[in-house]
Write a protein that holds these residues in place. Structure first.
Motif, PDB file in Angstrom:
ATOM      1  N   TYR A  21       0.867  -1.170   0.000  1.00 18.14           N
ATOM      2  CA  TYR A  21       0.000   0.000   0.000  1.00 18.14           C
ATOM      3  C   TYR A  21       0.896   1.209   0.000  1.00 18.14           C
ATOM      4  O   TYR A  21       1.867   1.273   0.756  1.00 18.14           O
ATOM      5  CB  TYR A  21      -0.887   0.014   1.266  1.00 18.14           C
ATOM      6  CG  TYR A  21      -1.487   1.367   1.551  1.00 18.14           C
ATOM      7  CD1 TYR A  21      -2.600   1.819   0.839  1.00 18.14           C
ATOM      8  CD2 TYR A  21      -0.934   2.208   2.523  1.00 18.14           C
ATOM      9  CE1 TYR A  21      -3.144   3.079   1.093  1.00 18.14           C
ATOM     10  CE2 TYR A  21      -1.474   3.466   2.787  1.00 18.14           C
ATOM     11  CZ  TYR A  21      -2.584   3.894   2.058  1.00 18.14           C
ATOM     12  OH  TYR A  21      -3.117   5.137   2.289  1.00 18.14           O
ATOM     13  N   HIS A  22       0.620   2.188  -0.881  1.00 23.25           N
ATOM     14  CA  HIS A  22       1.348   3.457  -0.739  1.00 23.25           C
ATOM     15  C   HIS A  22       0.391   4.634  -0.827  1.00 23.25           C
ATOM     16  O   HIS A  22      -0.666   4.569  -1.452  1.00 23.25           O
ATOM     17  CB  HIS A  22       2.523   3.568  -1.723  1.00 23.25           C
ATOM     18  CG  HIS A  22       2.189   3.909  -3.158  1.00 23.25           C
ATOM     19  ND1 HIS A  22       2.798   3.300  -4.225  1.00 23.25           N
ATOM     20  CD2 HIS A  22       1.342   4.814  -3.715  1.00 23.25           C
ATOM     21  CE1 HIS A  22       2.338   3.814  -5.361  1.00 23.25           C
ATOM     22  NE2 HIS A  22       1.454   4.722  -5.085  1.00 23.25           N
ATOM     23  N   ASP A  23       0.804   5.702  -0.181  1.00 23.09           N
ATOM     24  CA  ASP A  23       0.087   6.976  -0.226  1.00 23.09           C
ATOM     25  C   ASP A  23       1.132   8.018  -0.635  1.00 23.09           C
ATOM     26  O   ASP A  23       1.983   8.406   0.158  1.00 23.09           O
ATOM     27  CB  ASP A  23      -0.498   7.281   1.155  1.00 23.09           C
ATOM     28  CG  ASP A  23      -1.274   8.598   1.178  1.00 23.09           C
ATOM     29  OD1 ASP A  23      -1.279   9.327   0.162  1.00 23.09           O
ATOM     30  OD2 ASP A  23      -1.861   8.901   2.241  1.00 23.09           O
ATOM     31  N   ALA A  24       1.070   8.423  -1.920  1.00 20.71           N
ATOM     32  CA  ALA A  24       2.156   9.224  -2.499  1.00 20.71           C
ATOM     33  C   ALA A  24       1.691  10.632  -2.826  1.00 20.71           C
ATOM     34  O   ALA A  24       0.674  10.836  -3.483  1.00 20.71           O
ATOM     35  CB  ALA A  24       2.681   8.543  -3.765  1.00 20.71           C
ATOM     36  N   GLU A  25       2.466  11.602  -2.363  1.00 21.18           N
ATOM     37  CA  GLU A  25       2.178  13.012  -2.626  1.00 21.18           C
ATOM     38  C   GLU A  25       3.393  13.761  -3.172  1.00 21.18           C
ATOM     39  O   GLU A  25       3.305  14.938  -3.490  1.00 21.18           O
ATOM     40  CB  GLU A  25       1.735  13.707  -1.330  1.00 21.18           C
ATOM     41  CG  GLU A  25       0.441  13.198  -0.757  1.00 21.18           C
ATOM     42  CD  GLU A  25       0.127  13.898   0.560  1.00 21.18           C
ATOM     43  OE1 GLU A  25      -0.742  14.784   0.565  1.00 21.18           O
ATOM     44  OE2 GLU A  25       0.772  13.544   1.575  1.00 21.18           O
ATOM     45  N   VAL A  26       4.560  13.088  -3.242  1.00 19.39           N
ATOM     46  CA  VAL A  26       5.806  13.765  -3.583  1.00 19.39           C
ATOM     47  C   VAL A  26       6.391  13.137  -4.843  1.00 19.39           C
ATOM     48  O   VAL A  26       6.498  11.916  -4.958  1.00 19.39           O
ATOM     49  CB  VAL A  26       6.820  13.640  -2.422  1.00 19.39           C
ATOM     50  CG1 VAL A  26       8.089  14.412  -2.737  1.00 19.39           C
ATOM     51  CG2 VAL A  26       6.207  14.116  -1.117  1.00 19.39           C
ATOM     52  N   SER A  27       6.801  13.981  -5.778  1.00 13.74           N
ATOM     53  CA  SER A  27       7.357  13.499  -7.040  1.00 13.74           C
ATOM     54  C   SER A  27       8.777  12.975  -6.859  1.00 13.74           C
ATOM     55  O   SER A  27       9.452  13.281  -5.879  1.00 13.74           O
ATOM     56  CB  SER A  27       7.354  14.616  -8.083  1.00 13.74           C
ATOM     57  OG  SER A  27       8.222  15.660  -7.677  1.00 13.74           O
ATOM     58  N   ASN A  28       9.237  12.211  -7.835  1.00 13.25           N
ATOM     59  CA  ASN A  28      10.572  11.637  -7.838  1.00 13.25           C
ATOM     60  C   ASN A  28      11.121  11.628  -9.255  1.00 13.25           C
ATOM     61  O   ASN A  28      10.331  11.653 -10.194  1.00 13.25           O
ATOM     62  CB  ASN A  28      10.522  10.192  -7.313  1.00 13.25           C
ATOM     63  CG  ASN A  28      10.670  10.113  -5.813  1.00 13.25           C
ATOM     64  OD1 ASN A  28      11.698  10.492  -5.290  1.00 13.25           O
ATOM     65  ND2 ASN A  28       9.631   9.650  -5.133  1.00 13.25           N
ATOM     66  N   PRO A  29      12.438  11.570  -9.478  1.00  7.37           N
ATOM     67  CA  PRO A  29      13.468  11.479  -8.441  1.00  7.37           C
ATOM     68  C   PRO A  29      13.687  12.780  -7.686  1.00  7.37           C
ATOM     69  O   PRO A  29      14.325  12.759  -6.643  1.00  7.37           O
ATOM     70  CB  PRO A  29      14.726  11.093  -9.235  1.00  7.37           C
ATOM     71  CG  PRO A  29      14.500  11.652 -10.597  1.00  7.37           C
ATOM     72  CD  PRO A  29      13.015  11.541 -10.833  1.00  7.37           C
ATOM     73  N   ASN A  30      13.148  13.900  -8.214  1.00  8.62           N
ATOM     74  CA  ASN A  30      13.319  15.177  -7.536  1.00  8.62           C
ATOM     75  C   ASN A  30      11.963  15.785  -7.206  1.00  8.62           C
ATOM     76  O   ASN A  30      10.998  15.615  -7.947  1.00  8.62           O
ATOM     77  CB  ASN A  30      14.119  16.119  -8.424  1.00  8.62           C
ATOM     78  CG  ASN A  30      15.497  15.554  -8.746  1.00  8.62           C
ATOM     79  OD1 ASN A  30      16.261  15.214  -7.853  1.00  8.62           O
ATOM     80  ND2 ASN A  30      15.797  15.402 -10.023  1.00  8.62           N
ATOM     81  N   ALA A  31      11.906  16.491  -6.095  1.00  6.13           N
ATOM     82  CA  ALA A  31      10.664  17.130  -5.681  1.00  6.13           C
ATOM     83  C   ALA A  31      10.333  18.284  -6.623  1.00  6.13           C
ATOM     84  O   ALA A  31      11.183  18.782  -7.349  1.00  6.13           O
ATOM     85  CB  ALA A  31      10.804  17.640  -4.256  1.00  6.13           C
TER      86      ALA A  31
END
Lengths: 341, 341, 341
Positions: free
Chosen positions: C197-207
Motif C-alpha cells: 500500500y502506498h500513499d504518495a504526494e511527492v514526485s521523484n526522483p526530484n521534488a
C-alpha cells in the motif's frame, strides 16, 4: 562475481594555445594533451565452448575541471557503452562504441589520439573557433564514436581484421537513414595497413543534431546531411624510426545542390631517442565545393618528445604550428603528464 | 595493471533545518551532515628512483536523491581530477584539486568538513537563502576546489608542509587573471598550526561565473571581482579535549570603489566521551564596507556527539543555533550516519 | 580499506518498436530489453555484535548511447544512493532507494524489470507517446525509486519480510506532505506472496515535479496530486512452469473534484525449455473517473524466450502486442543480450 577492471587515463598539460583562426592566445591547464582523459569499467566472462562475453563502460572527462564528457552535453559513457559476444566466428558488439574512422586515424599517426596536438586528428575531428561560428569544422562526420551501433568483427585472418559498423538512425517511420561503414586493419611484422569507407547520415553522440557541425555562418555547414568518406593509411617500422602516411577523402552532400569535398593527407614519424621518442606529424587538408565557394586549405605541423617514465606514465612536450586559409599562422605549445590506470 | 582503489563516503541524516534568514523550516533527509558524500577512484604507481605517480578522480553526489555534484551544474569530478608526480623534491600536481583554503578550514574545527553543521565551514563556504537572493554569501571566494590548477607541495619539513597553488584563469588574451595562494600546515605531537593567503580572481568550478555569488540584490555581491584572504589557525590536543581556534580576513574588491571586508574567528573543542566525542564549535563573522552599507554580523554555535561504530562508520547528532543581523535566531537539528568506503 | 564491489548490467537489444498510440514504428538498437542497464558500487562492513553497515551507489545508463540515467534529467545515482545499518532488529536505510511498489511488481511477473517488454511493468511505470502529450501515463505515481527516504525492514520472519517506506516531502513549512508505504514479501518453497500500500504526494526522483506525468492535454494528468495504491501478487512454482498473478488499484486524486481510478491485473508464466525459459505475460488495465471522462483500457501480451549462456549472460527475444482504447493494436519485437557484472 567477476573480474572487473577499473581503468582510464588522466592526461593534463600546461601550455599556451592558439590555433589558426583563433582570436586570442590562451594560457591553460588543459586535459588531454596526448590522450583524451577517460575512466571506466570493463570485464569479460568465459562462456565455455570458445565463447566469451565482454562489456565496456567508459566515459570521457576533463581532468582540468572534472567536467564529464568531452564537451558540454556529451554523454556520460560516450567512449564505450557496449556488450559483445565473441568466438571462432569473430565478434559481435551492441551499443555505443568506436566509429569506423577512429582506429585508422589514431593508429596511423605518431601523436595517436591527441585531440590537441595530432595534426591528423585535429583536422579530422576537432573544430576551431566558437560554437556555431567555426573557423574550421571537423573533416569527419558523425563523431569518433557511434551510438545505437552493431559491429561485426572478423577473427584475425593472418594479420587482417575487418569490421562492419552499422548504426541505426532510429528515426520513426524512416528505417533508411543510417550510418554504415567497413574498416580494415592489417598488421604484420613492421608493416601496418588500414582502410575504411563510411556513409554517414546520423549525428552523434545523440541523434537529431548536425551531422558535422551546427555552424550556419559564414558557411552553412549545418546543411551537410550526408558524408561518404574514403581512407587509406600505412605505417612501416624501420626501427630507427616508424613512418606513417594517410590519405582520405570526405565527400559531403546537402539536401540542395550544394556540396563540399575535402582531401586530407598526413605524414608522420616516431623515432626512439633515449627513454622516449621524437614525434613528428604533418597534415594537409584542402576543401572545395559550392557549399564553401572559395577553397579552404589547412596545414599543421607538430613536433614533440614523449618521455616514458614507465609503461603507464609519460611526460610529453609538443610544439604545433597551424595555418588555415585567410587566418594567420599560429603556434601552440604544451608540456604535460599522462598516467594510464 | 595497477592497484586502483574505489573510495568514497555516504553520509545521510534526518533532521529539521532552518538557518537564520531562511523563510521556513524544512524537515529533511539530506546528504552530508558531517562529510560531503563522494565517490571516486585513486591509484599510485611506483616509478622507481623514489619517484611516484598518482591520480585521483572523485566526485560529489547527494546521497538523499542520487544527484551528481554538490549543486545543480557542478562538475562530475569536482572533488578531484588530477595527476601528480612526487619524489624527494616534494610533489607537483596538475588538474582540479583542493583550494588552498580547504584543509586549513576543515582540519582546524571540530566538525571537519560538515557543510551543514560546522559553524566555521558554514560561514566560510555555504550561502544561505535562495539562489541569486542570498541572506548570506560564503566568506571565501572561488570555491573549496580549484580547476586548471598546478600545486607544488614541499616534502615534509619536520612537520611542516607548504603548498603553492596556482590556477590559470584561461581568459583568452589575458594571462594576468589567475588565482594564486600559499598555504602552510604544521603538525607535531599535540600541536597543529596552519596559515594561508590567497589572491583569487577566477570563479570555480568553472570560469566565467561570479567569484563568490551571483546575488545582485539587496546587495550586489556579484560585483566582487577579487578577494585576498588571510588565515591563521591552531589546535592543541590536551587529551581530555582538543581545542581549535582560527582567524581569517576576507578582503573583497570590485571594479568600482565599492568593497567589503569580512573577519571570521572560530573556536572549537572535541572531547572524547565513551566510544565517541563531544563536539563544540562556534564561529563569528563581521562584515563591513561600502558594498554592503550597514555592517552584517553572524554567529553560529553547534554542539554534537559523534559515536564511532567502527573506524569507518559513525553515528552523529548535532544541534546548531544561527543568527544573522536582521534575521531571527534559528536552530537546526540532525541525526545521521556516515560510512566511508 | 574494504571489499567494494563494482557491479551492474549491460542490456542491449535490436528491435522494432511500436506501442499502441505511437505515431510510427522505429527500428532501434536500444538499452534495457530485459533489465534497465546500470552500474555502481556496493559494500558492506561488519561492525561486530551482529551489526552491519552497508551502502549502495547505483546509476542507470542507456547502453545504446552511453547517456546517464533512464531519461534526460534523471539523477546520476537514481537507482541507489543509500547507507544502511542492519542487525537482529532488521535494517534501517537512509537515502535514495527502492520505491515500495518496485519489488512486488518485478518479482511477480515473468519478464522481471523489463521496462520495454514486461506488460505489467509497462502498464505500471512506462508512459507512451511524446513528453507532455502522452497516449499513456504510468499507473504508479512517484517513480520506481524514492528519494529522501527512510526504509525500515523487518528481519526475515519465517519467509516474511515487511518494509516500511517513508519519504520526506522537504517542502519548507509543510511537514505533512510526504510519501508513505508498507510492503510485504513472502517466499516459502514454491509459494510467493506480496502486497503493498502506498500513499504518495511527492514526485521523484526530484521534488517539485508532476506526481505521475506533466501531461496537460488532452487529459490534465498533471493535476494529479495524490495517489493511493493497493497491490496483491502471488506466484507458484509447479516446476514445469511458474505462474504469476497480480492485482492492483491506483486511486488518483487532484486538488479539485476530478479523480481517476485504475485497476490492473496481470497473469504470467515462466516455463523451463532447454537451456532457458519460455516467458508469457499479460496485463490489463482499466481506468475511469471524472479526470479522463471516457474510460481507457489497455491490454498487453508478451511472449518471449530467454536463453541462458551462463548465470550472468543471457540472450532473449520477445514479441509484444499492445492495445490502448482509441488507438490501433501495435506490435514490438526485440532480440538482445544481457550481461550482468
Amino acid at each position: 562475481q567477476t573480474s572487473i577492471t577499473v581503468q582510464g587515463a588522466v592526461d593534463v598539460f600546461a601550455g599556451s594555445l592558439k590555433n589558426s583562426g583563433d582570436t586570442a592566445r590562451r594560457a591553460v591547464v588543459n586535459s588531454g594533451g596526448m590522450t583524451t582523459s577517460y575512466f571506466g569499467f570493463k570485464g569479460s566472462e568465459d562462456l565455455g565452448g570458445g565463447l566469451k562475453a565482454d562489456f565496456a563502460l567508459n566515459g570521457f572527462y576533463q581532468a582540468d575541471t572534472g567536467t564529464s564528457g568531452r564537451f558540454g552535453g556529451d554523454n556520460l559513457f560516450s567512449r564505450d557503452a557496449n556488450v559483445g559476444l565473441s568466438g571462432s566466428f569473430g565478434k559481435i558488439q551492441f551499443g555505443r562504441g568506436l566509429a569506423p574512422s577512429f582506429l585508422p586515424a589514431v593508429l596511423f599517426n605518431p601523436f595517436g589520439d591527441s585531440f590537441t596536438f595530432s595534426p591528423l586528428v585535429v583536422h579530422t575531428y576537432v573544430p576551431s573557433g566558437a560554437f556555431g561560428a567555426r573557423s574550421w569544422i571537423a573533416a569527419n562526420a558523425s563523431d569518433s564514436g557511434w551510438s545505437n551501433e552493431i559491429i561485426y568483427s572478423t577473427p584475425d585472418l593472418n594479420g587482417l581484421r575487418a569490421n562492419l559498423h552499422y548504426q541505426f538512425g532510429e528515426v520513426a517511420g524512416r528505417t533508411g537513414t543510417n550510418n554504415i561503414a567497413l574498416n580494415l586493419l592489417y598488421s604484420k611484422g613492421p608493416l601496418g595497413l588500414s582502410a575504411y569507407y563510411h556513409d554517414a547520415e546520423v549525428s552523434n553522440p545523440n541523434a537529431g543534431g548536425a551531422l558535422i557541425d551546427p555552424t550556419a555562418a559564414p558557411v552553412n555547414y549545418r546543411a551537410i546531411t550526408r558524408q561518404k568518406a574514403y581512407f587509406a593509411g600505412a605505417s612501416y617500422n624501420f626501427n630507427v624510426a616508424k613512418l606513417f602516411a594517410t590519405y582520405q577523402v570526405n565527400d559531403n552532400d546537402t539536401a540542395t545542390a550544394l556540396s563540399m569535398k575535402g582531401k586530407t593527407f598526413s605524414l608522420g614519424m616516431s623515432a626512439p631517442l633515449g627513454q622516449g621518442s621524437v614525434l613528428l606529424g604533418y597534415a594537409n587538408t584542402k576543401r572545395d565545393g559550392s557549399l564553401i565557394g572559395s577553397d579552404i586549405k589547412r596545414d599543421t605541423l607538430s613536433v614533440g618528445y614523449d618521455y616514458l617514465m614507465s609503461k603507464r606514465t609519460d611526460l610529453y612536450t609538443v610544439l604545433m604550428s597551424d595555418k588555415i586559409t585567410g587566418a594567420s599562422r599560429a603556434a601552440s605549445f604544451g608540456i604535460g603528464v599522462r598516467h594510464r590506470f
